[in-house]
Design an enzyme around this catalytic site. Structure first.
Site, mmCIF file in Angstrom:
data_model
loop_
_atom_site.group_PDB
_atom_site.id
_atom_site.type_symbol
_atom_site.label_atom_id
_atom_site.label_comp_id
_atom_site.label_asym_id
_atom_site.label_seq_id
_atom_site.Cartn_x
_atom_site.Cartn_y
_atom_site.Cartn_z
ATOM 1 N N LYS A 172 0.855 -1.196 0.000
ATOM 2 C CA LYS A 172 0.000 0.000 0.000
ATOM 3 C C LYS A 172 0.893 1.250 0.000
ATOM 4 C CE LYS A 172 -3.943 1.898 2.639
ATOM 5 N NZ LYS A 172 -4.799 1.730 3.838
ATOM 6 N N SER B 261 -9.777 1.663 2.697
ATOM 7 C CA SER B 261 -8.898 2.423 1.842
ATOM 8 C C SER B 261 -7.807 1.611 1.139
ATOM 9 C CB SER B 261 -8.223 3.509 2.663
ATOM 10 O OG SER B 261 -7.366 2.933 3.638
ATOM 11 N N SER C 12 -9.908 -0.636 6.934
ATOM 12 C CA SER C 12 -9.304 -0.529 5.606
ATOM 13 C C SER C 12 -8.577 -1.757 5.086
ATOM 14 C CB SER C 12 -8.350 0.655 5.563
ATOM 15 O OG SER C 12 -9.093 1.831 5.413
HETATM 16 N N1 GLN Z 1 -13.083 3.886 5.949
HETATM 17 C C1 GLN Z 1 -12.615 4.322 7.224
HETATM 18 C C2 GLN Z 1 -12.302 5.783 7.162
HETATM 19 O O1 GLN Z 1 -12.566 6.351 6.174
HETATM 20 C C3 GLN Z 1 -11.420 3.521 7.619
HETATM 21 C C4 GLN Z 1 -10.158 4.006 7.051
HETATM 22 C C5 GLN Z 1 -8.974 3.167 7.402
HETATM 23 O O2 GLN Z 1 -9.104 2.123 8.032
HETATM 24 N N2 GLN Z 1 -7.810 3.639 7.023
HETATM 25 O O3 GLN Z 1 -11.806 6.355 8.082
#
Ligand code: GLN
Length: 487
Positions: free
Chosen positions: A80, A155, A179
């Protein structure tokens, strides 16, 4: 074709040991495939072919010399793009880091390199890991490999899609509120969010430091366990990291697994936003556990209903502090800085941050600055911390009766590209089942309910949530499901 018959790390290693192909041949063929497949999927932001082939050659030399290889040697892993790999750009999918070059390796990268893994490229994400669909990336939109009109989740959507499309055997992502698990569920792969502190965060771009954890994606629980085994453990550079005895993590034991009691969360069964499809699929998975003789108990987590509200105070607060360092001058290239037109420092900051951050990042920085501002701190931030503790306590209390908690991973299957981009709340609700786990600092794994997917039957994942440091239990039970209970 080399990769047609390979799904797991052990298939791959068997092929290498039997000299059916060399690492160089396998990696060369993989890049040729990626170059075709990724024109649609767009999982990668950049590929690291030359470096990957150099590592491949050195492993081939060792195999030629008769040395046996193990661990992650020669295994193609995607990373990532919020994790630093020395000598390569790390953008967090943000314009503000567009010209930033990492000057050192994150601890997880050092560990992967030492284990002989081949880093094949950096994957797309929501900008600074804020989002659930990978659509807030400043650079490109990643598609779900099972239906390219749909999102891969986020994400870590690029990492999940890379594994789901067989462009990598494994990948690293980060999970602050879901994420890793949510994109794993939407792309039909396995994803593990470790216990807070199990994996070093050094060299990982911070979103919310009290919630962030790095973890692996792969096709099987065994492969995820193998990658976790390599990246876990204490690190002098991260004071929140902890020693981890990883020696028996991959020693799966079916009879021990089946002594575990699984908790089902009453509050989740009536979650309104859950789609019929997810509800039916996760019930099926639960039936399979029941039929295999697992003891199932109902449990209650009375405060999880406040988890989302609590998270959207704590996360923006921590994110606004963490992102204060990006002023557009630091982490930018000399040439970029030399193009600055204004002589006024404040105006420079305003211009850089105004242009460098996308809408979702700006929304959260504003929200975080507000909840931390004097006069509101107690009403929002301190209150949210208290609620966080109540949620943690709910889990710990439940774990007095059960060993593992079962839950859906995401409320729906992959949704259409663009469907939720105009409605932040709808996007935030994607993490309704994953966020409580981060607030409580627990480990959880997402596993596909079924093995086969089509456009009509997109993947559904379920979560197994463990006690603190209970990765072995969730991996062991997950492996039993995957190898013995799933059709
Ligand atoms: N979707 C969640 C957010 O927008 C989780 C993001 C993440 O785990 N990095 O904060």
């Amino acid at each position: 074709m080399i990769w047609d018959s390979i799904k797991t790390i052990s298939d791959y290693h068997t092929g290498l040991h039997e000299r059916k192909f060399s690492v160089v041949e396998a990696i060369t063929e993989l890049y040729a495939y990626i170059e075709k497949r990724d024109t649609d999927v767009r999982a990668f932001l950049q590929l690291q072919k030359e470096e990957a082939l150099a590592v491949a050659r050195s492993i081939d030399n060792r195999i030629q010399a008769g040395e046996s290889i193990g661990g992650l040697e020669g295994v193609p892993i995607a990373i990532k793009d919020n994790i630093l790999v020395s000598g390569f750009p790390t953008t967090a999918s943000s314009h503000i880091l567009e010209s930033y070059m990492a000057s050192y390796d994150a601890t997880v990268i050092q560990k992967l390199k030492k284990a002989g893994a081949i880093l094949i490229g950096k994957t797309n994400l929501d900008e600074f890991a804020m989002g659930s669909s990978t659509e807030t990336s400043a650079f490109e939109t990643t598609k779900n490999p099972h239906d390219i009109t749909k999102v891969p989740g986020g994400s870590s959507g690029g990492s999940a899609a890379a594994v789901g499309a067989h462009m990598a055997l494994g990948a690293l992502g980060s999970d602050t509120g879901g994420s890793i698990r949510q994109p794993a569920a939407l792309c039909g792969v396995v994803g593990l969010k470790p216990t807070y502190g199990a994996v070093s965060r050094y060299g990982v771009i911070s979103l919310a430091s009290s919630l962030d954890q790095v973890g692996p994606f792969a096709h099987t629980v065994a492969d995820v366990a193998r990658i976790f085994q390599v990246i876990a453990g204490a690190d002098a550079h991260d004071a929140t990291s902890h020693a981890y005895d990883t020696s028996s993590l991959t020693h799966f034991d079916q009879s021990r697994a089946r002594t575990r009691t699984i908790g089902v969360v009453d509050e989740y069964l009536h979650e309104q936003g859950m789609s019929h499809e997810v509800s039916v699929a996760t019930q099926n998975a639960l039936e399979r556990f029941k039929n295999a003789g697992y003891t199932i108990k109902h449990i209650s987590l009375p405060h999880v209903q406040y988890a989302l509200s609590c998270y959207y105070i704590i996360l923006p607060a921590e994110a606004s502090s963490n992102l204060a360092r990006y002023d557009g001058l630091r982490y930018a290239s000399q040439t970029q800085n030399s193009k600055l037109k204004t002589q006024n420092l404040l105006q420079t900051y305003l211009d850089n941050r105004g242009k460098g951050f996308g809408d979702e990042v700006r929304r959260r920085v504003l929200l975080g600055t507000f909840v931390l501002s004097s006069g509101y701190y107690d009403a929002y931030y301190s209150k949210a911390q208290k609620v966080r503790r109540l949620i943690q306590d709910d889990f710990l209390k439940a774990f007095e009766d059960v060993d593992i908690i079962f839950a859906p991973t995401a409320p729906s299957t992959a949704f259409a590209l663009g469907e939720k981009t105009q409605d932040p709340l709808a996007m935030y609700l994607e993490d309704i089942f994953t966020i409580p786990v981060n607030l409580a600092g627990l480990p959880a794994i997402s596993i596909p309910v079924d093995q086969e997917y089509s456009k009509e039957h997109m993947p559904v994942g379920f979560q197994l949530i463990g006690k603190p440091w209970g990765e072995y239990d969730i991996l062991n039970v997950g492996n039993d499901y995957e190898t013995n209970l799933r059709n």
